[in-house]
Every structure is written in structure tokens, then in C-alpha cells.
Design a protein around this motif. Structure first.
Motif, PDB file in Angstrom:
ATOM      1  N   LYS A  73       9.160   1.374  -3.065  1.00  0.00           N
ATOM      2  CA  LYS A  73       9.326   2.588  -3.877  1.00  0.00           C
ATOM      3  C   LYS A  73       8.750   3.835  -3.206  1.00  0.00           C
ATOM      4  CE  LYS A  73       5.192   2.310  -6.825  1.00  0.00           C
ATOM      5  NZ  LYS A  73       4.664   2.397  -8.175  1.00  0.00           N
TER       6      LYS A  73
ATOM      7  N   LEU B 110       3.952  11.759   0.432  1.00  0.00           N
ATOM      8  CA  LEU B 110       2.726  12.505   0.085  1.00  0.00           C
ATOM      9  C   LEU B 110       1.808  12.574   1.300  1.00  0.00           C
ATOM     10  CD1 LEU B 110       2.043  10.788  -3.370  1.00  0.00           C
ATOM     11  CD2 LEU B 110       3.192  12.983  -2.946  1.00  0.00           C
ATOM     12  N   GLY B 111       1.081  13.665   1.416  1.00  0.00           N
ATOM     13  CA  GLY B 111       0.116  13.794   2.506  1.00  0.00           C
ATOM     14  C   GLY B 111       0.784  13.521   3.846  1.00  0.00           C
TER      15      GLY B 111
ATOM     16  N   MET C 184       2.627  17.647  -6.830  1.00  0.00           N
ATOM     17  CA  MET C 184       3.832  16.958  -6.337  1.00  0.00           C
ATOM     18  C   MET C 184       5.046  17.694  -6.863  1.00  0.00           C
ATOM     19  SD  MET C 184       3.628  12.919  -6.904  1.00  0.00           S
ATOM     20  CE  MET C 184       2.063  12.207  -7.295  1.00  0.00           C
TER      21      MET C 184
ATOM     22  N   LEU D 265      -8.656  15.165  -2.482  1.00  0.00           N
ATOM     23  CA  LEU D 265      -9.516  14.140  -1.866  1.00  0.00           C
ATOM     24  C   LEU D 265     -10.668  14.792  -1.100  1.00  0.00           C
ATOM     25  CD1 LEU D 265      -6.602  11.976  -0.395  1.00  0.00           C
ATOM     26  CD2 LEU D 265      -8.104  11.239  -2.255  1.00  0.00           C
TER      27      LEU D 265
ATOM     28  N   MET E 102      -9.728   5.732   5.730  1.00  0.00           N
ATOM     29  CA  MET E 102     -10.354   7.026   6.068  1.00  0.00           C
ATOM     30  C   MET E 102     -11.711   7.214   5.404  1.00  0.00           C
ATOM     31  SD  MET E 102      -7.434  10.001   5.983  1.00  0.00           S
ATOM     32  CE  MET E 102      -6.800   9.532   4.397  1.00  0.00           C
TER      33      MET E 102
ATOM     34  N   GLU F 123      -4.020  16.397  -0.362  1.00  0.00           N
ATOM     35  CA  GLU F 123      -5.298  16.205   0.344  1.00  0.00           C
ATOM     36  C   GLU F 123      -6.478  16.927  -0.292  1.00  0.00           C
ATOM     37  OE1 GLU F 123      -2.416  16.778   1.862  1.00  0.00           O
ATOM     38  OE2 GLU F 123      -2.194  15.473   3.604  1.00  0.00           O
TER      39      GLU F 123
ATOM     40  N   GLY G 119       1.053   8.656   2.260  1.00  0.00           N
ATOM     41  CA  GLY G 119      -0.050   9.351   2.930  1.00  0.00           C
ATOM     42  C   GLY G 119      -0.757   8.499   3.957  1.00  0.00           C
ATOM     43  N   ALA G 120      -1.761   9.112   4.572  1.00  0.00           N
ATOM     44  CA  ALA G 120      -2.638   8.339   5.445  1.00  0.00           C
ATOM     45  C   ALA G 120      -3.421   7.371   4.557  1.00  0.00           C
ATOM     46  CB  ALA G 120      -3.575   9.287   6.179  1.00  0.00           C
TER      47      ALA G 120
ATOM     48  N   ALA H  71       0.846  -1.203   0.000  1.00  0.00           N
ATOM     49  CA  ALA H  71       0.000   0.000   0.000  1.00  0.00           C
ATOM     50  C   ALA H  71       0.880   1.252   0.000  1.00  0.00           C
ATOM     51  CB  ALA H  71      -0.929  -0.008   1.208  1.00  0.00           C
TER      52      ALA H  71
ATOM     53  N   ILE I  74     -10.244  16.902   1.442  1.00  0.00           N
ATOM     54  CA  ILE I  74      -9.881  17.109   2.863  1.00  0.00           C
ATOM     55  C   ILE I  74      -8.694  18.067   2.955  1.00  0.00           C
ATOM     56  CG2 ILE I  74     -10.766  14.858   3.643  1.00  0.00           C
ATOM     57  CD1 ILE I  74      -7.823  13.861   3.681  1.00  0.00           C
TER      58      ILE I  74
ATOM     59  N   ALA J 231       1.254   3.368   3.170  1.00  0.00           N
ATOM     60  CA  ALA J 231       0.193   4.259   3.676  1.00  0.00           C
ATOM     61  C   ALA J 231      -0.018   3.998   5.162  1.00  0.00           C
ATOM     62  CB  ALA J 231      -1.101   4.013   2.900  1.00  0.00           C
TER      63      ALA J 231
ATOM     64  N   GLY K 202      -3.927  16.575   7.639  1.00  0.00           N
ATOM     65  CA  GLY K 202      -4.457  16.309   8.985  1.00  0.00           C
ATOM     66  C   GLY K 202      -3.429  15.886  10.012  1.00  0.00           C
ATOM     67  N   PHE K 203      -2.156  15.737   9.586  1.00  0.00           N
ATOM     68  CA  PHE K 203      -1.119  15.345  10.553  1.00  0.00           C
ATOM     69  C   PHE K 203      -0.092  16.471  10.714  1.00  0.00           C
ATOM     70  CE2 PHE K 203      -1.599  10.462   9.526  1.00  0.00           C
ATOM     71  CZ  PHE K 203      -2.823  10.443  10.187  1.00  0.00           C
TER      72      PHE K 203
HETATM   73  N1  CAA Z   1      -3.900   4.993   1.030  1.00  0.00           N
HETATM   74  C1  CAA Z   1      -4.256   3.747   0.782  1.00  0.00           C
HETATM   75  N2  CAA Z   1      -3.705   3.023  -0.226  1.00  0.00           N
HETATM   76  C2  CAA Z   1      -2.773   3.621  -0.983  1.00  0.00           C
HETATM   77  C3  CAA Z   1      -2.356   4.940  -0.752  1.00  0.00           C
HETATM   78  C4  CAA Z   1      -2.951   5.641   0.334  1.00  0.00           C
HETATM   79  N3  CAA Z   1      -2.580   6.887   0.669  1.00  0.00           N
HETATM   80  N4  CAA Z   1      -1.423   5.262  -1.680  1.00  0.00           N
HETATM   81  C5  CAA Z   1      -1.258   4.186  -2.446  1.00  0.00           C
HETATM   82  N5  CAA Z   1      -2.068   3.174  -2.038  1.00  0.00           N
HETATM   83  C6  CAA Z   1      -2.221   1.844  -2.606  1.00  0.00           C
HETATM   84  C7  CAA Z   1      -3.009   1.881  -3.906  1.00  0.00           C
HETATM   85  O1  CAA Z   1      -4.388   1.929  -3.650  1.00  0.00           O
HETATM   86  C8  CAA Z   1      -2.553   0.601  -4.557  1.00  0.00           C
HETATM   87  O2  CAA Z   1      -3.234  -0.468  -3.955  1.00  0.00           O
HETATM   88  P1  CAA Z   1      -3.771  -1.706  -4.868  1.00  0.00           P
HETATM   89  O3  CAA Z   1      -2.538  -2.311  -5.448  1.00  0.00           O
HETATM   90  O4  CAA Z   1      -4.467  -2.583  -3.870  1.00  0.00           O
HETATM   91  O5  CAA Z   1      -4.665  -1.094  -5.902  1.00  0.00           O
HETATM   92  C9  CAA Z   1      -1.080   0.494  -4.140  1.00  0.00           C
HETATM   93  O6  CAA Z   1      -0.949   1.340  -3.013  1.00  0.00           O
HETATM   94  C10 CAA Z   1      -0.134   0.985  -5.201  1.00  0.00           C
HETATM   95  O7  CAA Z   1      -0.516   2.292  -5.570  1.00  0.00           O
HETATM   96  P2  CAA Z   1      -0.751   2.748  -7.079  1.00  0.00           P
HETATM   97  O8  CAA Z   1      -1.166   1.597  -7.940  1.00  0.00           O
HETATM   98  O9  CAA Z   1      -1.658   3.945  -7.050  1.00  0.00           O
HETATM   99  O10 CAA Z   1       0.747   3.169  -7.473  1.00  0.00           O
HETATM  100  P3  CAA Z   1       1.191   4.235  -8.561  1.00  0.00           P
HETATM  101  O11 CAA Z   1       2.667   4.104  -8.660  1.00  0.00           O
HETATM  102  O12 CAA Z   1       0.378   4.127  -9.794  1.00  0.00           O
HETATM  103  O13 CAA Z   1       0.833   5.665  -7.916  1.00  0.00           O
HETATM  104  C11 CAA Z   1       0.811   7.315  -6.145  1.00  0.00           C
HETATM  105  C12 CAA Z   1       1.534   6.110  -6.780  1.00  0.00           C
HETATM  106  C13 CAA Z   1       0.898   8.528  -7.082  1.00  0.00           C
HETATM  107  C14 CAA Z   1       1.542   7.612  -4.854  1.00  0.00           C
HETATM  108  C15 CAA Z   1      -0.685   6.955  -5.872  1.00  0.00           C
HETATM  109  O14 CAA Z   1      -0.735   5.703  -5.187  1.00  0.00           O
HETATM  110  C16 CAA Z   1      -1.416   7.969  -5.031  1.00  0.00           C
HETATM  111  O15 CAA Z   1      -1.793   9.013  -5.536  1.00  0.00           O
HETATM  112  N6  CAA Z   1      -1.625   7.655  -3.723  1.00  0.00           N
HETATM  113  C17 CAA Z   1      -2.381   8.507  -2.826  1.00  0.00           C
HETATM  114  C18 CAA Z   1      -1.564   9.713  -2.404  1.00  0.00           C
HETATM  115  C19 CAA Z   1      -2.398  10.613  -1.518  1.00  0.00           C
HETATM  116  O16 CAA Z   1      -3.398  11.168  -1.930  1.00  0.00           O
HETATM  117  N7  CAA Z   1      -1.937  10.795  -0.247  1.00  0.00           N
HETATM  118  C20 CAA Z   1      -2.623  11.632   0.709  1.00  0.00           C
HETATM  119  C21 CAA Z   1      -3.534  10.814   1.574  1.00  0.00           C
HETATM  120  S1  CAA Z   1      -4.561  11.797   2.605  1.00  0.00           S
HETATM  121  C22 CAA Z   1      -3.605  12.180   3.950  1.00  0.00           C
HETATM  122  O17 CAA Z   1      -2.446  11.827   4.040  1.00  0.00           O
HETATM  123  C23 CAA Z   1      -4.295  12.990   5.008  1.00  0.00           C
HETATM  124  C24 CAA Z   1      -3.464  13.467   6.120  1.00  0.00           C
HETATM  125  O18 CAA Z   1      -2.778  14.460   6.035  1.00  0.00           O
HETATM  126  C25 CAA Z   1      -3.509  12.792   7.380  1.00  0.00           C
END
Ligand code: CAA
Length: 257
Positions: free
Chosen positions: A59, A108-109, A166, A136, A70, A133, A64-65, A24, A138, A27, A141-142
Motif C-alpha cells: 500500500k 512521504l519524506g 500530506m 520528527l 535513524m 520530517e 520515508g527513510a 515497513a 528533522i 521505508a 535529508g534526501f
Molecule cells: N520508518 C520505519 N518504519 C515505518 C515507517 C518509516 N518511515 N513508516 C511506516 N513504518 C512502519 C510502522 O512503524 C509499522 O511497523 P509495525 O507494523 O512494526 O508497527 C508499519 O510500517 C506500518 O505502518 P503503520 O502501522 O504506521 O501504518 P498506517 O497505515 O497506520 O500509517 C503512515 C501509515 C501514515 C505512512 C505512517 O506509517 C507514518 O506516518 N509513517 C512515517 C512517515 C514519515 O514520517 N516519513 C518520513 C521519515 S523521515 C525521512 O524520510 C527523512 C529524510 O528525508 C531522509
């Protein structure tokens, strides 16, 4: 220390904690944050450790969270989740020991926020930073809305947070988000080199310097100067000050205990 989502290693005075949920992209879910909390507590009481390196498996540093965890949260549950993440990151920020983030990939995040809570950030040339965020629906948040502007300045922080864009490692270095950028296969070695350089100094004076900077930045300048004076004076009650200055006078390397 055994965990489901972390790998812990200790090499002498240097501890390495690697976030290990690569499927994941590391995350942060609640279990992982709870484990991180326990690991930091244990590291804090281990008097042998003088530097902590935080990194990620695979990699990603931390993408992120955990969005899937969430997704269905109510406001109250989201508040509790933010509180947990904030508590752990604040503990990292305030621990005596200096913490180096070796950002090996996506930060990220919550991952960028984790790196921001560390004292020094080194990045692989493949690392990517951002606060996505708003895409999404939101806010960060951390702690991102607070630490990012304090570290890179208000205007750049607002641009990054409002756009959710990014940035690559070189851009992150140019805006002061990371201290230095290295080729991916040398990142951990470079983090170790830096950690050893820090650990070779008087550990108490490094810890007091961290406290003076972190606490002093929250104070008015006169109160912060008082704090520095107190910590400076405290050093003179330590064996390390005696050894450090004796070594200088005797033209030899200090042997800090
Ligand atoms: N949460 C849960 N799962 C996540 C995740 C996250 N933040 N980021 C990646 N994953 C999971 C994907 O869902 C995927 O799972 P599956 O194989 O089961 O489908 C796996 O990790 C691999 O990810 P990708 O296939 O998406 O990989 P990619 O190389 O194509 O893309 C990425 C990489 C650009 C980082 C993309 O995964 C992405 O955009 N991730 C989310 C980033 C994000 O929005 N982070 C902020 C979260 S909100 C937060 O953090 C709030 C806070 O401040 C507390």
C-alpha cells in the motif's frame, strides 16, 4: 538481479524496479539504499533498457527513510545516511534513461524525495505525498528542500515542508507534483503505456533531451543553449537521426535500433 528489498523485472526495453519492504511500508534503510544503488548501476550499463519504472509493493510507494534506524544516529551518522540517500537519488536523476515513478501509495519524506528525483511522476488515486520530517524534529535529508521548490515552486514547497502535511493525489496533480493520476489497478498499465510511448522514439534523442533539460536547468540560459546546440548536432552523427528523417520522407514509421 536478486535483492532482499527490491524486485527487478525487465520486459524488453522497459525495466521495473519495485521497492519491496511492505511490512515497513517500504521505508528506506541502509541495506535498501545500498541495493537500490547497485540496481541502478546495473540498469545504467544495460544498453537494452530505454525506460525505468520505479514503484512500490503493497500500500506504500515509500513511507520515508527508516525512522527506527535513524532514531539513535549521531550527527555524523545522520550526515553519512543523508549522503547515501542523496548519492543514490542523484544517480537516478542523472542516469541517461528516463525514469517514471508509479506512485502506488504513501510517498512521504524520503519517498516523496525519491519520486522527485524521477523524471515523470504518475500517481494512484490512493497515493499521498508529503514531507513530514519537521514533525520528527528533522529536516528533509534526501534532497527534498531543494527538489520540491524547483518542481512545485517555493511558496507551495515551504507550506508542505513547514506544516508536514500530506496531500492527496489530485492535490499533488494540481500543484504540479505529479503529471497524472490513475485508478490504483490501472496505474502500472498506464506507466507501461507511457514507457512504451517514450521507448518507441529515438532512444538517443530521448537521452540527450533528458541531459539537456537536467543539466541546462543548472546553467545560465546562454550556456544551456550551447549545450542544446551540441546535443542537437550530436544527433546528426547517429543512425537514429538518419532513420527518423528517412521514415518521415518515405511516409513510414521509423524503425529505431
Ligand atoms: N520508518 C520505519 N518504519 C515505518 C515507517 C518509516 N518511515 N513508516 C511506516 N513504518 C512502519 C510502522 O512503524 C509499522 O511497523 P509495525 O507494523 O512494526 O508497527 C508499519 O510500517 C506500518 O505502518 P503503520 O502501522 O504506521 O501504518 P498506517 O497505515 O497506520 O500509517 C503512515 C501509515 C501514515 C505512512 C505512517 O506509517 C507514518 O506516518 N509513517 C512515517 C512517515 C514519515 O514520517 N516519513 C518520513 C521519515 S523521515 C525521512 O524520510 C527523512 C529524510 O528525508 C531522509
Amino acid at each position: 538481479m536478486e535483492f532482499n528489498n527490491l524486485i527487478y523485472q525487465k520486459q524488453g526495453e522497459i525495466a521495473v524496479l519495485s521497492i519491496n519492504r511492505p511490512k515497513a511500508l517500504n521505508a528506506l534503510n541502509e541495506e535498501l539504499l545500498q541495493e537500490l544503488n547497485i540496481a541502478i548501476d546495473k540498469i545504467c550499463v544495460d544498453k537494452e533498457i530505454n525506460v525505468l519504472i520505479l514503484t512500490g509493493e503493497g500500500k506504500s510507494f515509500v513511507a520515508g527513510a527508516d525512522i527506527t534506524q535513524m532514531q539513535k544516529k549521531t550527527s555524523d551518522e545522520a550526515r553519512n545516511f543523508a549522503e547515501l540517500g542523496m548519492k543514490v537519488f542523484r544517480k537516478i536523476e542523472l542516469m541517461d534513461t528516463p525514469v517514471i515513478a508509479a506512485v502506488n501509495g504513501f510517498a512521504l519524506g524520503g519517498g516523496c524525495e525519491l519520486a522527485l528525483a524521477c523524471d515523470i511522476r504518475l500517481a494512484s488515486s490512493k497515493a499521498k505525498f508529503g514531507q513530514p520530517e519537521v514533525g520528527l524534529g528533522i529536516t528533509p535529508g534526501f534532497g527534498g528542500t531543494q527538489r520540491l521548490p524547483r518542481i512545485i515552486g517555493e511558496a507551495k514547497a515551504k507550506e508542505l515542508i513547514f506544516t508536514g502535511s500530506m496531500v492527496d493525489a489530485e492535490t499533488a496533480k494540481n500543484i504540479g507534483l505529479v503529471n497524472n493520476v490513475f485508478e490504483p489497478d490501472t496505474l502500472l498499465d498506464e506507466a507501461f503505456k507511457l514507457a512504451k510511448k517514450i521507448a518507441a522514439n529515438g532512444s538517443l534523442s530521448v537521452k540527450y533531451s533528458k541531459a539537456a533539460i537536467n543539466k541546462g536547468l543548472q546553467m545560465d540560459l546562454d550556456s544551456a543553449m550551447e549545450l542544446e546546440k551540441d546535443l542537437f548536432a550530436l544527433c546528426f552523427a547517429s543512425e537514429q537521426q538518419k532513420e527518423g528523417m528517412a521514415a518521415f520522407v518515405e511516409k513510414r514509421k521509423p524503425n529505431f535500433k
